[in-house]
Each structure stands twice: as C-alpha cells, then as structure tokens.
Design a protein around this motif. Structure first.
Motif, PDB file in Angstrom:
ATOM      1  N   HIS A  89      -7.422   4.953   7.652  1.00  7.08           N
ATOM      2  CA  HIS A  89      -6.507   5.984   7.139  1.00  7.08           C
ATOM      3  C   HIS A  89      -6.586   7.203   8.046  1.00  7.08           C
ATOM      4  O   HIS A  89      -7.604   7.453   8.677  1.00  7.08           O
ATOM      5  CB  HIS A  89      -6.887   6.353   5.701  1.00  7.08           C
TER       6      HIS A  89
ATOM      7  N   HIS B 262      -9.067  -1.376   8.649  1.00 12.25           N
ATOM      8  CA  HIS B 262      -8.025  -0.736   7.830  1.00 12.25           C
ATOM      9  C   HIS B 262      -8.353   0.763   7.780  1.00 12.25           C
ATOM     10  O   HIS B 262      -9.195   1.198   7.000  1.00 12.25           O
ATOM     11  CB  HIS B 262      -8.026  -1.368   6.430  1.00 12.25           C
TER      12      HIS B 262
ATOM     13  N   ASN C 209      -2.175   5.361   5.472  1.00  9.71           N
ATOM     14  CA  ASN C 209      -2.717   4.473   6.484  1.00  9.71           C
ATOM     15  C   ASN C 209      -2.292   4.960   7.861  1.00  9.71           C
ATOM     16  O   ASN C 209      -1.342   5.727   7.989  1.00  9.71           O
ATOM     17  CB  ASN C 209      -2.143   3.073   6.271  1.00  9.71           C
TER      18      ASN C 209
ATOM     19  N   ASP D  17       0.838  -1.206   0.000  1.00 12.86           N
ATOM     20  CA  ASP D  17       0.000   0.000   0.000  1.00 12.86           C
ATOM     21  C   ASP D  17       0.877   1.263   0.000  1.00 12.86           C
ATOM     22  O   ASP D  17       0.573   2.259  -0.672  1.00 12.86           O
ATOM     23  CB  ASP D  17      -0.895  -0.037   1.251  1.00 12.86           C
TER      24      ASP D  17
HETATM   25 ZN    ZN Z   1      -4.785   1.791   3.016  1.00 10.95          ZN
END
Ligand code: ZN
Length: 314
Positions: A214, A212, A254, A19
């Motif tokens: 951000h 997940h 992230n 990522d």
């Molecule tokens: Zn991500």
C-alpha cells in the motif's frame, strides 16, 4: 545492484475490482463494474481479483458478486479470482464454479487486527480455512492466501517475521499454492521487505510469494524494488491506486497498477501489460467515481507519451 540480478518478467494481479470497489463509499453500478473488468481483461493483465462473496449487509459494495461473475467477459487466458471470507461465502461462489479459476482467503498476522477485521482469532481464521481450501483443491481451484499486516500492525506495532512465517507455513500445509504478504497500513520499508521476503523464500519452498503493498506512506514502489531484489516476481496492485484500509484514518490505497507497470517496463522487466490501454481503463474508473485519483501515471501518462499527444488526464 545491477539490473541483471532482477527478475526479467513479473506476474501482476489486478485487485481494484475487489479491494478497490469494496472500499469506495458509494456502490458502483454492476454494469460499470462489468465494463471496467472487461476492459482490464484486455490490457494484458493475466490475473484479476473480481469480487468477494461477503455478506451483502456487511459489504453492500460487493452485493452483486454473482451478477458480476456471470456477466463479465474476459479473454480465456485471464485468471479470475474471488475472495472467500468463510465457508458460507464459498458455497455461494461454488454455484458459479465455471466462472472463476482461483480463490483467495485472507487473515491478519496480528491478533488485534484480525479481531477488528473478521472478529476471530488467527487460529479460528486458520481453522475456518481448512475445509474451504480442501474443497477448493478438489474443485481444481488455485488457492491463494493473503496475510495482511505482515510488516506491522497499527494496533500492535511490530509483527515479528517468525510469527508471519509460522502462519504462512500453516497455510502452505493447508494447500495454498500462493501467499501474498500485505503491507495493509503502509508500515513496510525497503530494508524490512528485502529481509522478510528472504526469510519467507527460505521457509516456503514451492509456494508462490506475492507482494501486496500500500502507498500509505509513499513507499509502495520503493518496496516493490526491494521485493524484486529479494527475488519476488509476483505483485498485486490496483488501477488508479484504489482500495485501502479504513484503519488508520487517511490510509491510501494499494500501489497503482499503472505506476507499477510503468516502473517495471522502464526497468526492462516485462509485465505483459499494454500501459496506454491500462491508463485508458484507469481514466474510465476515475470518470465512474467522479473524483481525482492518486495515480501519478494517470496524470502524466507513460514516459514515452508523445509530446504532441493529449495526456490522459488533460
Ligand atoms: Zn490492498
């Protein structure tokens, strides 16, 4: 809420090598990627997403997926995953079947975001996964799916929980063992997170649910806390706060793995990660990229950093 109601340990998947490196404007040298992954694999992190078998003309940042997989050398108890965009990518990955343990497929809960991202409808994405997931199952690969824009979409705004749940159930029916819910553009908040993970927990028995988040609007760790309260004990994060999504402009990455580890360990929740070793690895990636990173723990060090010690980002 008293701490005893929170999980006592969590699992963390480091997604920076995929990522993060994918979203860097420059292509990182293969030997640097290999060195950094090897280093991450020795911090106690037990899950690492290492690369993706995407078309090299579309994402040149990950054109060296096969070389990276061949060359990395991490302890045997570290589970390596690769992101699979389609059947063709899966065929390429299978040539190195012995080098990884999990696959990860991805789609957006929002039609508009999915179309922008992979130029398919959600139904087309789901149909495309079915053969990949079936074959992965026969290959003994663990299967994860990531549903992005699970908390909101920059194009469509609200994405109803029921819509996300329905997609997740189809993925579970197709055989995935784990589903990550992505707050791709930072639209989640702690109330929404706790509410939605409560719904998904009920609707998806037996599936590992992963958060997940951000840090787009600075709520990454607040959302982690909310997810913990909803019983979530699996997280994805990226060292140095790398990664992100080009839409909306200025979106940050992230949540930083070292910030996640620092917070959880301070709360008495075991991560298995050696925080100083992880901070050293994050300092290395900062040096490779040649720019300051967003991570505050990289700058400040662990809470118990000895006053006499040089802070890592001095
Ligand atoms: Zn991500």
């Amino acid at each position: 809420m008293p701490a005893r109601e929170l999980p006592t340990s969590v699992r963390i998947r480091e997604v920076g090598p995929r990522d993060g490196f994918q979203n860097e404007p420059d292509v990182i040298a293969t030997h640097d990627k290999v060195r950094l992954i090897d280093q991450l694999g020795r911090t106690g992190l037990k899950r690492i997403e290492v690369t993706s078998f995407v078309r090299p003309d579309v994402i040149p940042q990950l054109a060296d997926a096969a070389e990276v997989l061949r060359e990395i050398d991490v302890p045997e108890d570290v589970s390596l995953s690769v992101l699979i965009p389609n059947e063709r990518g899966f065929q390429h990955a299978l040539a190195l079947r012995e080098r990884f343990h999990e696959i990860n497929v991805f789609l957006s809960a929002s039609e508009t975001h999915n179309r922008h991202n992979v130029n398919r409808t959600v139904d087309e994405s789901l149909a495309g996964f079915s053969r990949v997931l079936e074959r992965a199952g026969t290959e003994g690969l663990r299967r994860e799916a990531v549903i992005s824009t699970a908390f909101g979409c920059p194009y469509e705004g609200e994405v109803p929980a029921g819509r996300v749940t329905a997609i997740a159930q189809r993925l579970a029916d197709a055989g995935v063992e784990e589903i990550a819910f992505g707050d791709t553009t930072g639209m989640a908040n702690p109330v929404l997170v706790e509410e939605r993970f409560g719904i998904w927990r009920e609707a998806l028995p037996g599936v590992e649910l992963t958060a997940h988040f951000h840090n787009t609007r600075g709520l990454g760790l607040a959302n982690v806390l909310a997810a913990l309260h909803a019983g979530v004990d699996s997280f994805e994060a990226s060292f140095g706060e790398l990664g992100g999504c080009p839409v909306p402009a200025g979106a940050t990455g992230n949540i930083a793995t070292e910030e996640l580890v620092s917070m959880l360990e301070e709360m008495g929740i075991a991560t298995g990660v050696d925080l100083p070793a992880l901070i050293v690895a994050t300092g290395e990636v900062r040096d490779v990229l040649g720019r300051p990173l967003g991570s505050r723990v990289l700058r400040a060090g662990p809470v118990d950093w000895a006053p006499s010690a040089e802070p890592p980002d001095a």
